[in-house]
Design an enzyme around this catalytic site. Structure first.
Site, PDB file in Angstrom:
ATOM      1  N   CYS A  97       0.834  -1.219   0.000  1.00 40.73           N
ATOM      2  CA  CYS A  97       0.000   0.000   0.000  1.00 40.73           C
ATOM      3  C   CYS A  97       0.863   1.263   0.000  1.00 40.73           C
ATOM      4  O   CYS A  97       0.660   2.167  -0.827  1.00 40.73           O
ATOM      5  CB  CYS A  97      -0.948  -0.019   1.190  1.00 40.73           C
ATOM      6  SG  CYS A  97      -0.175  -0.442   2.765  1.00 40.73           S
ATOM      7  N   HIS A 128      -2.550   5.624   6.193  1.00 42.35           N
ATOM      8  CA  HIS A 128      -1.178   6.101   6.381  1.00 42.35           C
ATOM      9  C   HIS A 128      -1.117   7.537   5.871  1.00 42.35           C
ATOM     10  O   HIS A 128      -1.886   7.918   4.981  1.00 42.35           O
ATOM     11  CB  HIS A 128      -0.186   5.309   5.525  1.00 42.35           C
ATOM     12  CG  HIS A 128      -0.220   3.820   5.688  1.00 42.35           C
ATOM     13  ND1 HIS A 128       0.215   3.177   6.824  1.00 42.35           N
ATOM     14  CD2 HIS A 128      -0.589   2.826   4.824  1.00 42.35           C
ATOM     15  CE1 HIS A 128       0.114   1.865   6.657  1.00 42.35           C
ATOM     16  NE2 HIS A 128      -0.376   1.628   5.454  1.00 42.35           N
TER      17      HIS A 128
HETATM   18  P1  NAD Z   1      -5.504 -10.714   6.057  1.00 43.53           P
HETATM   19  O1  NAD Z   1      -4.939 -11.402   7.242  1.00 43.53           O
HETATM   20  O2  NAD Z   1      -6.562  -9.693   6.244  1.00 43.53           O
HETATM   21  O3  NAD Z   1      -6.098 -11.794   5.045  1.00 43.53           O
HETATM   22  C1  NAD Z   1      -5.408 -12.957   4.702  1.00 43.53           C
HETATM   23  C2  NAD Z   1      -6.412 -14.080   4.473  1.00 43.53           C
HETATM   24  O4  NAD Z   1      -5.731 -15.254   4.067  1.00 43.53           O
HETATM   25  C3  NAD Z   1      -7.208 -14.444   5.704  1.00 43.53           C
HETATM   26  O5  NAD Z   1      -8.560 -14.605   5.326  1.00 43.53           O
HETATM   27  C4  NAD Z   1      -6.614 -15.776   6.140  1.00 43.53           C
HETATM   28  O6  NAD Z   1      -7.577 -16.601   6.790  1.00 43.53           O
HETATM   29  C5  NAD Z   1      -6.228 -16.379   4.805  1.00 43.53           C
HETATM   30  N1  NAD Z   1      -5.198 -17.416   4.888  1.00 43.53           N
HETATM   31  C6  NAD Z   1      -4.446 -17.803   5.943  1.00 43.53           C
HETATM   32  N2  NAD Z   1      -3.606 -18.803   5.584  1.00 43.53           N
HETATM   33  C7  NAD Z   1      -3.840 -19.059   4.277  1.00 43.53           C
HETATM   34  C8  NAD Z   1      -3.314 -19.984   3.346  1.00 43.53           C
HETATM   35  N3  NAD Z   1      -2.366 -20.879   3.691  1.00 43.53           N
HETATM   36  N4  NAD Z   1      -3.784 -19.964   2.083  1.00 43.53           N
HETATM   37  C9  NAD Z   1      -4.735 -19.072   1.714  1.00 43.53           C
HETATM   38  N5  NAD Z   1      -5.276 -18.192   2.556  1.00 43.53           N
HETATM   39  C10 NAD Z   1      -4.848 -18.166   3.826  1.00 43.53           C
HETATM   40  O7  NAD Z   1      -4.273 -10.136   5.261  1.00 43.53           O
HETATM   41  P2  NAD Z   1      -4.267  -8.893   4.263  1.00 43.53           P
HETATM   42  O8  NAD Z   1      -4.143  -7.646   5.062  1.00 43.53           O
HETATM   43  O9  NAD Z   1      -5.384  -9.032   3.300  1.00 43.53           O
HETATM   44  O10 NAD Z   1      -2.873  -9.095   3.543  1.00 43.53           O
HETATM   45  C11 NAD Z   1      -2.713  -9.969   2.437  1.00 43.53           C
HETATM   46  C12 NAD Z   1      -1.471  -9.554   1.661  1.00 43.53           C
HETATM   47  O11 NAD Z   1      -1.692  -8.221   1.174  1.00 43.53           O
HETATM   48  C13 NAD Z   1      -0.171  -9.494   2.460  1.00 43.53           C
HETATM   49  O12 NAD Z   1       0.902  -9.794   1.591  1.00 43.53           O
HETATM   50  C14 NAD Z   1      -0.091  -8.036   2.864  1.00 43.53           C
HETATM   51  O13 NAD Z   1       1.226  -7.632   3.152  1.00 43.53           O
HETATM   52  C15 NAD Z   1      -0.635  -7.364   1.625  1.00 43.53           C
HETATM   53  N6  NAD Z   1      -1.193  -6.036   1.843  1.00 43.53           N
HETATM   54  C16 NAD Z   1      -1.938  -5.744   2.945  1.00 43.53           C
HETATM   55  C17 NAD Z   1      -2.408  -4.448   3.112  1.00 43.53           C
HETATM   56  C18 NAD Z   1      -3.187  -4.064   4.341  1.00 43.53           C
HETATM   57  O14 NAD Z   1      -3.070  -2.948   4.793  1.00 43.53           O
HETATM   58  N7  NAD Z   1      -4.003  -4.917   4.900  1.00 43.53           N
HETATM   59  C19 NAD Z   1      -2.175  -3.465   2.167  1.00 43.53           C
HETATM   60  C20 NAD Z   1      -1.453  -3.811   0.997  1.00 43.53           C
HETATM   61  C21 NAD Z   1      -0.954  -5.101   0.852  1.00 43.53           C
END
Ligand code: NAD
Length: 359
Positions: A141, A220
């Site tokens: 992000c 942010h």
């Molecule tokens: P999150 O924890 O909200 O969601 C992740 C999901 O994946 C959950 O539903 C979890 O149950 C599921 N999960 C767990 N183990 C798994 C597996 N083995 N296989 C498939 N699914 C599984 O996380 P998020 O915030 O959505 O982040 C996901 C990615 O996006 C990360 O790489 C993070 O760094 C990136 N990201 C997050 C944000 C943010 O602010 N939340 C912003 C940009 C990028």
């Protein structure tokens, strides 16, 4: 023919990407995969998204919870052209061998190392680098926010150096296990990883980033100081360049948006259907953009939960060479209502607002 898409990891990012994919005229959401039958899994079922059991998830638990599933992740992967991996940070790396074994293309998120994919991706900064690739990583992000701003500033004026202080939100609104809840925590690894990460999409960018974490869940904020090679003539020229670029929303003094609380309230209030509550544009303030001599100072706010969503959609288009960058960005923005009306309660523009980046 539509590109068939799966989303593996249906959390903060994954559920939004799925909602975005179903709005695209050239893509079909074939299913989503989730490890647990929680309220987010029910959301997938309620929206009619075929649900598959991911990773270590147990189908019996879904059955016992009354959440119907269509199979396991491997079944889903057999039916798609590309998987968007939105699993937790680091898990994408574990999933990669499965995708490669099945021969499905993959788009990873910014929590993964850059080496996971053939290229890192941002639609405004390096759309062409995604063309025809079998794997891409959509940068995080904060890096997405920086890359978009770089796409405005670098080609027009060139930069000698760019310093950014990132004021980072402590947690996403749904997270209860992260902090701080009272205090300011400097990230002592200096410079922070964001600068090198920005160079994965804007090679050679002369940028240095440092970060502090603060107790908020509402976006942010980046505090930017840019030294130009050839400066714009005044602040108005820089503001106009941001306004003319898709995926930027510049609030005027009359808008009454003092900071991230009102920006997020604006996002919640505006009519936007399934994207209501999200703010996928870089948020700037007209009065918070200042050019002085060779230097510029500007603030921008980044809605961490949604800013990468349009980038994932464009990554699919780049990968399958469905459109050029500007066409893809315009299609994504129109279908997601980006650049839509400023006034809370206004109805989305009939053209989806893609041409209305006037704010
Ligand atoms: P999150 O924890 O909200 O969601 C992740 C999901 O994946 C959950 O539903 C979890 O149950 C599921 N999960 C767990 N183990 C798994 C597996 N083995 N296989 C498939 N699914 C599984 O996380 P998020 O915030 O959505 O982040 C996901 C990615 O996006 C990360 O790489 C993070 O760094 C990136 N990201 C997050 C944000 C943010 O602010 N939340 C912003 C940009 C990028």
């Amino acid at each position: 023919m539509k590109v068939r898409v799966a989303v593996n990891g249906f959390g903060t990012i994954g559920k939004r990407v799925a909602d975005a994919i179903v709005r695209q005229p050239d893509m079909a959401l074939v299913g989503v995969a989730k490890t647990r039958p929680d309220y987010v899994a029910r959301r997938a079922v309620d929206r009619g998204y075929p649900l598959y059991v991911a990773g270590p998830g147990a189908p019996e638990r879904f059955g016992a919870a009354g959440v119907p599933v269509a199979g396991r992740l491997a079944d889903l992967l057999g039916k798609v052209d590309v998987v968007v991996d939105a699993s937790p940070e680091g898990v994408g790396r574990e999933n990669r061998s499965l995708y490669e074994k099945v021969g499905v293309r993959a788009i990873y998120q910014g929590g993964e190392e850059a080496a996971i994919a053939e290229a890192s991706f941002n639609a405004l900064a390096n759309f062409e680098a995604g063309r025809g690739k079998r794997s891409l990583r959509v940068v995080s992000c904060n890096t997405t926010g920086i890359a978009r701003a770089a796409a405005v500033v670098v080609p027009r004026w060139g930069i000698e150096h760019w310093d950014v202080t990132l004021v980072r939100r402590a947690a996403d609104p749904a997270e209860t296990k992260r902090g701080p809840i009272n205090g300011i925590v400097p990230a002592l690894d200096m410079p922070s990883h964001h600068g090198p990460d920005a160079r994965t999409v804007v090679p050679g960018l002369a940028i240095t980033t440092v970060a502090v974490v603060v107790p908020t869940t509402l976006m942010h904020v980046h505090v930017n100081h840019v030294r130009f090679a050839r400066p714009p003539k005044d602040s108005a020229e820089l503001v106009a360049a941001f306004r003319a670029t898709p995926r930027f929303r510049v609030f005027t003094p009359e808008d009454g948006v003092e900071g991230t609380p009102q920006a997020m309230e604006f996002a919640r209030d505006r009519a936007g259907g399934e994207t209501a509550g999200d703010l996928m544009e870089n948020v700037l303030w007209e009065r918070g953009v200042r050019v002085e001599g060779n230097d510029a100072y500007f603030f921008q706010a980044i809605h961490q939960e949604s800013i990468v969503v349009p980038e994932n959609v464009d990554a699919v288009r780049a990968m399958f060479e469905l459109a050029d960058g500007p066409t893809s960005v315009a299609t994504t923005d129109r279908t997601l209502g980006l650049g839509g009306p400023l006034r809370p309660g206004g109805s989305p523009s009939p053209t989806g607002g893609a041409a209305r980046h006037d704010r």
